[in-house]
Design an enzyme around this catalytic site. Structure first.
Site, PDB file in Angstrom:
ATOM      1  N   TYR A  51      19.736  35.039  60.284  1.00  0.00           N
ATOM      2  CA  TYR A  51      19.945  36.023  59.248  1.00  0.00           C
ATOM      3  C   TYR A  51      19.495  37.396  59.704  1.00  0.00           C
ATOM      4  O   TYR A  51      18.325  37.733  59.664  1.00  0.00           O
ATOM      5  CB  TYR A  51      19.230  35.651  57.951  1.00  0.00           C
ATOM      6  CG  TYR A  51      19.533  36.663  56.888  1.00  0.00           C
ATOM      7  CD1 TYR A  51      20.800  36.710  56.334  1.00  0.00           C
ATOM      8  CD2 TYR A  51      18.613  37.609  56.518  1.00  0.00           C
ATOM      9  CE1 TYR A  51      21.123  37.672  55.417  1.00  0.00           C
ATOM     10  CE2 TYR A  51      18.929  38.585  55.592  1.00  0.00           C
ATOM     11  CZ  TYR A  51      20.196  38.615  55.033  1.00  0.00           C
ATOM     12  OH  TYR A  51      20.524  39.583  54.135  1.00  0.00           O
TER      13      TYR A  51
ATOM     14  N   TRP B 111      19.845  41.410  61.732  1.00  0.00           N
ATOM     15  CA  TRP B 111      18.995  42.375  62.408  1.00  0.00           C
ATOM     16  C   TRP B 111      18.403  41.857  63.714  1.00  0.00           C
ATOM     17  O   TRP B 111      17.364  42.300  64.164  1.00  0.00           O
ATOM     18  CB  TRP B 111      17.866  42.824  61.489  1.00  0.00           C
ATOM     19  CG  TRP B 111      18.357  43.336  60.179  1.00  0.00           C
ATOM     20  CD1 TRP B 111      18.368  42.647  59.004  1.00  0.00           C
ATOM     21  CD2 TRP B 111      18.946  44.601  59.899  1.00  0.00           C
ATOM     22  NE1 TRP B 111      18.908  43.420  58.003  1.00  0.00           N
ATOM     23  CE2 TRP B 111      19.260  44.631  58.527  1.00  0.00           C
ATOM     24  CE3 TRP B 111      19.203  45.726  60.674  1.00  0.00           C
ATOM     25  CZ2 TRP B 111      19.856  45.734  57.923  1.00  0.00           C
ATOM     26  CZ3 TRP B 111      19.791  46.818  60.055  1.00  0.00           C
ATOM     27  CH2 TRP B 111      20.102  46.806  58.704  1.00  0.00           C
TER      28      TRP B 111
END
Length: 839
Positions: free
Chosen positions: A172, A174
Site C-alpha cells: 500500500y 508510497w
C-alpha cells in the site's frame, strides 16, 4: 504575539532557516537544468521566482534522486542533498532521508520469528500456538539462502493445498518514486508470475471517491490529472470556497515524486490577483493562502454536506441557478431539487436547517450563496471529507452544487477534488506516459476494497457489498507484503492485531524494525531509494530523473527485485518474472519503451546513455502544454465530448447507484447522520471529535524516526492539538501528557493548546509508529504510548458503495495522564538472535 504566529516562527527557525543559505548557495552554483533535445545538451534557465539564480551549467555528472517530497541533487561526496533549483517552494523533508536511512533501526539481515521458524524447521509447535505470539517473540537472524528457501516453501505449500486465492498480496502506497524499484509493482508482478493473488482496489486516502466518481463524472485518476492549472486559477478565480482547506503540507508530496511544488505559490498568486478564500473547516490553519485573503468559518466535522445542500437550495430558491447548463450537461437535477425542497421527507434543506447541524450561521450561508453566483467561483472539497461515514456525499454534493452554479468547464470555475492532497493538481505540464513496469496477468479474480483488510482476515467466506457487486471474502492463509505499513494506515489497530493472527504465515519486505516488521513471521531486509539506480517519473511533473545510487545498502539488504528474482528461480518462474534482464537492463528497457512512445507523439527523447549522463530530462521543453481548464471540451460540446458516464453527462442523480438499493448511499446527494459525530448521542460520553489528519513533518509514517519528525514531537510523543477552552475545562496545560480514549482503545500524546482548533475538536496527526505497551495484544485496554490515532478510529466502510476508510467519523475523550509515563519503544530494536556461526 498570537500563538499561531509563534508556531510559524518556530517552524521556520527549526526547518527552514538552517537550509536557506545552503539552498541559495546551491542555486548560485547550479542555476539551470539539462534540457535534452535529440543528442544535444543545453542549459535551460529556471523560472524567474529564484531572484538569486544564475544561468550556469550544472556540474558534470551531477547525481540526482527523486522522492515523494521532491527532486534533490547530491553533493559530490553524497553526504548532503539539496532541493533542485527549479522547485519554487521545495520541501525540506526529503533531506531527512540521509539520516533516516542510516538509522540503527535499519534491518540488517533476514530474520524469522522464533516460534514460526521452529515450526518451519519441524522443531515442534502448531500454527495456532505460535501465531498467538506474533509481535512478542524474538527474531532469529538467517542466512539469505535459508530465508529464501523458507519463503518459497511456504508459497508453494499454500498454492498446492489452498490455491493462489489463499495468498494476499499486500502493498500500500508510497514505496518509491522510482518507476522500477516500486515495491507495489514488484510484488504484484512476482505474485502474478506464480499464478496470482488476492489484490486490493482503491485507497485509504480516496476509497469512497474512487468508487463514486466513475458513476458521476469520470474515474478519479483521470479527473485529478485534468484540474485547472494554477495559472488559470490566478487569472480567473475570484472566490475559492474550500471545504476542508487546501493544506500545502499534504501537497508537498506526490505518489511518484513532486518535482515542482506549486501549492503555496499558487495560493499566493490567487490572493495577489484578488481572489478571496472561504474556508469551512474545524481548523483554521489548513488553507495556506495569505491570512488577509482567508475567511475561516468553523464547521462541525462531518456536516459539510448539509452546508453544500443549503447553498444549492439558496441558489435555486433565489433563481440564481444555471437552468440551461443543468439541462444540457447534467441528468437528474429535478429529482435532486425535489429532495432539497422537502418533497421526499418534508424537510427543506435550507440555511436554517444546515445551521442547526453545522454550527454555521444561517445568514452567512444565505449571503455566501449570492456571492458565489456573482463571480467566478471554485468549490474545493478536500479528500479528508470522504474519509468518513457516508463519505461519498460531500464529493457528490460539491459536484452538484457546482453544477447548480453552472461554471463547470469555465476557466477557474466549477469544482475541484481537490487542491491540497497531492502536488499533481494544478500542474501546468503535459500529461505524458512514462516508464512503467508491467505487472502481468492476475490469475485470481478475488479482491477487496483496501480498507476492508481486517474484515477479510476475520470473516473468510462471508459476503459483502461493494459498488453494486456482491463479493465474498477469501480465506487467506499467507500474507506477502512489500511496500507500506498496515500498522500505520489501517483503522482500529487493536482489531487488526487480533485478525493478524489468523494467517498461517506473514512475509514482509521492510527497511526498518517498525511494528509491521515486528508483527511478521519472516522479514526480508529491503533497500531504500538512495541505495539504488532508478528512473523517477510522475504524472504532469516537469522532469524525468535518472536516479543515482547515492549510498550503500546497510548490512545484507537487497532490492525487492533481487529478492523476487531469487524466489522466482526457486519456484520455476524466473523467465516470466525477469524476462532475462537484471535491474540495469530493466531500467534501459523501460526508458527505451517510454522514448519510443514519445517518438509517436512527435517528441524526441535522447537515448538512454545520454539521459543517464545528463541526469534530468526536461519535459517542459520537449512536450509543451496549453493552459489546462478542467472539462472545457465537455462544456463546449457535450455531444462531441461526452463524459464516460452512462448518460455521457454529469449525473446529479445516478440511476445506476439508485439501482444498487443502498440506503446508506442512494441515487443523489443526501444528508445522512454519522453514528459518531458531535450531533450523535455518543457525544455525551465522548464529546470531542477526533481529526486524524496528515502530518507536517513526515509522509504518513515514513521517516517518523527522522530529524524533522522528532523535532515536532513533545516529550517524544505526538502533539495533540485542542482548543484552550476544552483544555481548561479538563485542567489540561500546554505540554501535559494526555490519555485520549474511547471504547476501541487509548493512546498517550502531548497537549498543544491551539486556538486554530475549534471547540469540540481534537487534532492528532497520523504517522507516529505504533507503540503499544504489549505488542501483539489487540486489547482496547492496551495503551498505545506514542500517539497513534488509529487505535481510536473506527474500522467501518464509508458506505456499501465505496467501502472506504471512515477514520474521520470518530469521537473521543481526553484527560491528563497522571501516572508514570511508560517508556517509548517504537524506535528500539526487537530482541535479535544472531544466525548460527555469526556470533
Amino acid at each position: 504575539m498570537p500563538f499561531i504566529d509563534w508556531r510559524r516562527f518556530i517552524w521556520r527557525r527549526v526547518f527552514i532557516d538552517p537550509y536557506i543559505d545552503p539552498y541559495f548557495s546551491y542555486i548560485d552554483k547550479a542555476g539551470g537544468t539539462i534540457t535534452l533535445a535529440g543528442s544535444h545538451l543545453a542549459v535551460a534557465a529556471m523560472p524567474a521566482h529564484h531572484a538569486r539564480q544564475k544561468k550556469k551549467e550544472m556540474p558534470a555528472q551531477t547525481r540526482y534522486t527523486a522522492s515523494h517530497w521532491g527532486l534533490y541533487a547530491a553533493s559530490a561526496d553524497g553526504r548532503t542533498l539539496q532541493p533542485h533549483a527549479g522547485d519554487p517552494y521545495p520541501s525540506l523533508l526529503g533531506q531527512d532521508m540521509l539520516a533516516a536511512y542510516r538509522s540503527p533501526l535499519r534491518i540488517q539481515r533476514p530474520a524469522a520469528r522464533a516460534g514460526w521458524l521452529a515450526r518451519m524447521r519441524g522443531e515442534g509447535g502448531s500454527a495456532g500456538d505460535d501465531r498467538e505470539r506474533r509481535g512478542s517473540e524474538a527474531f532469529v537472524e538467517l542466512e539469505w539462502e535459508e530465508a529464501l528457501d523458507l519463503a518459497a516453501h511456504e508459497l508453494q505449500r499454500v498454492r498446492k493445498h489452498h490455491g493462489n486465492a489463499a495468498i494476499f498480496g499486500g502493498s500500500y502506497g508510497w514505496a518509491s518514486a522510482g518507476r522500477f524499484h516500486h515495491a507495489q509493482s514488484q510484488v504484484h508482478r512476482f505474485l502474478n508470475s506464480i499464478g496470482g493473488y488476492v489484490r486490493h482496489v482503491d485507497s485509504y486516502s480516496l476509497g469512497a471517491g474512487r468508487a463514486l466518481l466513475p458513476h458521476l463524472v469520470m474515474p478519479m485518476d483521470e479527473l485529478m490529472a485534468q484540474h485547472h492549472d494554477w495559472n488559470v486559477l490566478a487569472a480567473h478565480t475570484r472566490l475559492f470556497v474550500a471545504f476542508g482547506g487546501v493544506p500545502a503540507k499534504n501537497a508537498q508530496v506526490g505518489a511518484s515524486g513532486a518535482f515542482e511544488h506549486r501549492c503555496r505559490p499558487g495560493l499566493a498568486a490567487l490572493a495577489a490577483k484578488g481572489c478571496r478564500f472561504v474556508n469551512f473547516s474545524p481548523v483554521a490553519d489548513n488553507l495556506d493562502a495569505p491570512a488577509e485573503a482567508v475567511e475561516w468559518i468553523p464547521i462541525r466535522p462531518n456536516s459539510d454536506t448539509a452546508v453544500m445542500l443549503a447553498l444549492a437550495h439558496g441558489l435555486i430558491a433565489a433563481g440564481r441557478h444555471d437552468a440551461a447548463f443543468l439541462a444540457s450537461h447534467c441528468v437528474g437535477f429535478e429529482r435532486w431539487r425535489d429532495y432539497l425542497f422537502g418533497a421526499d421527507d418534508g424537510i427543506v434543506k435550507d440555511a436554517d436547517w444546515a445551521a442547526d447541524l453545522s454550527g454555521v450561521p444561517a445568514e452567512r450561508l444565505r449571503r455566501l450563496a449570492q456571492e458565489m453566483a456573482a463571480q467566478r467561483t471554485l468549490i474545493n472539497c478536500a479528500w479528508a471529507l470522504q474519509r468518513a461515514e457516508h463519505g461519498e456525499q460531500p464529493f457528490w454534493a460539491s459536484i452538484a452544487l457546482a453544477a447548480v452554479l453552472g461554471q463547470i468547464g469555465l476557466p477557474g470555475g466549477g469544482f475541484a477534488l481537490a487542491y491540497g492532497p497531492l502536488n499533481l493538481m494544478g500542474s501546468p505540464h503535459a500529461r505524458v506516459p512514462g516508464p512503467t513496469l508491467a505487472q502481468g496477468r492476475n490469475g485470481v479474480g478475488a479482491y477487496i476494497p483496501v480498507a476492508r483488510l481486517t474484515d477479510m482476515l476475520e470473516q473468510p467466506g462471508e459476503a459483502f457489498d461493494y459498488n453494486g457487486q456482491r463479493l465474498v471474502y477469501p480465506d487467506i492463509r499467507l500474507v506477502y507484503w512489500a511496500g507500506g505499513n498496515p500498522f500505520h494506515h489501517h483503522q482500529d489497530l487493536n482489531r487488526l492485531v487480533r485478525a493478524w493472527k489468523r494467517p498461517q504465515t506473514i512475509i514482509v519486505h521492510e527497511q526498518f524494525w517498525n511494528a509491521h516488521a515486528r508483527m511478521a513471521d519472516l522479514v526480508l531486509p529491503a533497500t531504500a531509494a538512495l541505495e539504488r539506480d532508478d528512473i523517477g517519473f510522475s504524472t504532469r511533473e516537469r522532469h524525468v530523473v535518472a536516479m543515482s545510487r547515492l549510498a550503500e545498502p546497510p548490512g545484507e539488504a537487497r532490492d525487492d527485485y533481487a529478492i523476487f528474482a531469487a524466489l522466482a528461480r526457486r519456484l520455476g518462474t524466473d523467465a516470466v518474472f525477469t524476462e532475462g534482464r537484471d535491474a540495469a537492463e530493466w531500467l534501459r528497457h523501460l526508458y527505451t519503451e517510454a522514448a519510443a512512445k514519445a517518438e509517436l507523439r512527435g517528441s524526441r527523447w535522447p537515448d538512454y546513455d545520454a539521459f543517464r549522463a545528463a541526469g534530468l530530462l526536461d519535459l517542459a521543453a520537449l512536450e509543451p502544454q496549453a493552459p489546462v481548464v478542467m472539462l472545457a471540451a465537455f462544456r463546449a460540446d457535450p455531444a462531441a465530448h461526452p463524459l464516460p458516464t452512462p448518460s455521457g453527462r454529469i449525473e446529479i442523480h445516478s440511476a445506476t447507484i439508485a439501482g444498487f438499493g443502498y440506503a446508506d448511499c442512494p441515487g443523489h446527494p443526501v444528508w445522512r447522520e454519522p453514528r459518531e459525530w458531535l450531533g450523535a448521542p455518543a457525544a455525551a460520553e465522548f464529546p470531542l471529535h477526533l481529526i486524524s489528519d496528515q502530518p507536517v513533518a513526515r509522509l504518513h509514517s515514513q521517516l517518523d524516526h527522522g530529524p524533522a519528525s522528532q523535532a515536532r514531537k513533545l516529550h517524544g510523543r505526538e502533539p495533540a492539538h485542542l482548543n484552550p477552552a476544552d483544555a481548561a475545562a479538563r485542567g489540561i496545560g500546554d505540554g501535559d501528557l494526555l490519555r485520549i480514549h474511547n471504547r476501541r482503545g487509548a493512546c498517550l500524546a502531548s497537549a498543544r493548546l491551539d486556538p486554530a482548533v475549534m471547540p469540540g475538536v481534537l487534532r492528532l496527526s497520523t504517522g507516529a509508529w505504533y507503540d503499544p505497551l504489549r505488542l501483539g495484544e489487540g486489547d482496547a485496554a492496551n495503551l498505545e504510548k506514542h500517539g497513534n490515532p488509529n487505535v481510536l478510529t473506527r474500522d467501518i466502510g464509508s458506505s456499501r458503495l465505496g467501502q472506504g476508510c471512515a477514520a474521520h467519523s470518530c469521537l473521543v475523550e481526553v484527560e491528563r495522564y497522571l501516572g508514570e509515563a511508560p517508556p517509548l519503544s517504537a524506535h528500539t530494536l526487537p530482541r535479535l538472535i544472531p544466525a548460527a556461526g555469526t556470533g
